[in-house]
Motif scaffolding. Structure first.
Motif, short mmCIF file in Angstrom:
data_model
loop_
_atom_site.label_atom_id
_atom_site.label_comp_id
_atom_site.label_asym_id
_atom_site.label_seq_id
_atom_site.Cartn_x
_atom_site.Cartn_y
_atom_site.Cartn_z
N THR A 248 3.07 2.75 12.00
CA THR A 248 3.03 2.26 10.63
C THR A 248 4.22 2.84 9.88
O THR A 248 4.47 4.04 9.95
N VAL B 128 0.61 5.48 -0.42
CA VAL B 128 0.08 4.41 0.42
C VAL B 128 -1.37 4.12 0.05
O VAL B 128 -1.77 2.95 -0.06
N LEU B 129 -2.17 5.15 -0.16
CA LEU B 129 -3.57 4.94 -0.55
C LEU B 129 -3.66 4.17 -1.86
O LEU B 129 -4.48 3.26 -2.00
N MET C 49 4.92 7.07 9.81
CA MET C 49 3.81 7.43 8.95
C MET C 49 2.54 7.69 9.76
O MET C 49 1.82 8.59 9.46
N SER C 50 2.28 6.88 10.78
CA SER C 50 1.02 7.00 11.51
C SER C 50 1.17 7.84 12.77
O SER C 50 2.22 7.82 13.40
N MET D 65 4.91 14.52 2.94
CA MET D 65 4.12 13.52 3.67
C MET D 65 2.78 13.26 2.97
O MET D 65 2.32 12.12 2.93
N ARG D 66 2.18 14.31 2.39
CA ARG D 66 0.93 14.11 1.63
C ARG D 66 1.19 13.22 0.41
O ARG D 66 0.39 12.34 0.09
N GLY E 141 4.92 2.43 -1.43
CA GLY E 141 3.64 2.59 -0.76
C GLY E 141 2.78 1.35 -0.71
O GLY E 141 1.76 1.33 -0.02
N THR F 52 -7.57 9.93 -2.72
CA THR F 52 -6.54 10.92 -3.02
C THR F 52 -7.13 12.14 -3.73
O THR F 52 -6.44 13.13 -3.92
N SER G 207 1.54 9.72 1.64
CA SER G 207 0.22 9.22 2.02
C SER G 207 -0.58 8.80 0.79
O SER G 207 -1.25 7.77 0.80
N ASN G 208 -0.50 9.60 -0.27
CA ASN G 208 -1.20 9.24 -1.51
C ASN G 208 -0.65 7.96 -2.11
O ASN G 208 -1.41 7.12 -2.61
#
Length: 106
Positions: free
Chosen positions: A13, A94-95, A1-2, A87-88, A51, A104, A91-92
């Motif tokens: 991550t 995770v946020l 992820m990171s 991936m976006r 997430g 987001t 990421s959202n």
């Protein structure tokens, strides 16, 4: 992820995946259909992004997924990456799992 972080050499991550649909589903979950072949025992079933359960892991603890061996006996690894749109979405998730949904937006 990171991406690689200079001050965290050897760490990354990770976001866990599950084959069990969450009940109830939250904004930090999303269904993930992996667009490339995975070796057994993982197979190509849908997975759910968790997430809210990210963690930092030492790269020395991770292995590439082995697909088998070529005709010369050399190991073949799965090196494909998820598309940017997936991936976006992850990421959202995770946020949201971190309690940062305003990030987001936009």
């Amino acid at each position: 992820m990171s991406p690689p972080i200079e001050a965290r050499v050897g760490l990354c991550t990770v976001v866990p995946l599950s084959t069990t649909m969450p009940n109830p589903s939250q904004r930090y979950h999303c269904k993930l259909d992996i667009p490339f072949r995975l070796p057994e025992p993982w197979g190509n079933v849908s997975r759910w992004v968790k997430g809210d359960m990210i963690c930092a892991v030492g790269l020395h603890r991770l292995d590439l997924l082995r697909l088998g061996k070529d005709l010369t006996g050399k190991r073949i690894y799965q090196l494909s990456k998820l598309p940017a749109a997936q991936m976006r979405t992850i990421s959202n998730c995770v946020l949201y799992g971190l309690g940062l949904p305003p990030l987001t937006q936009g």
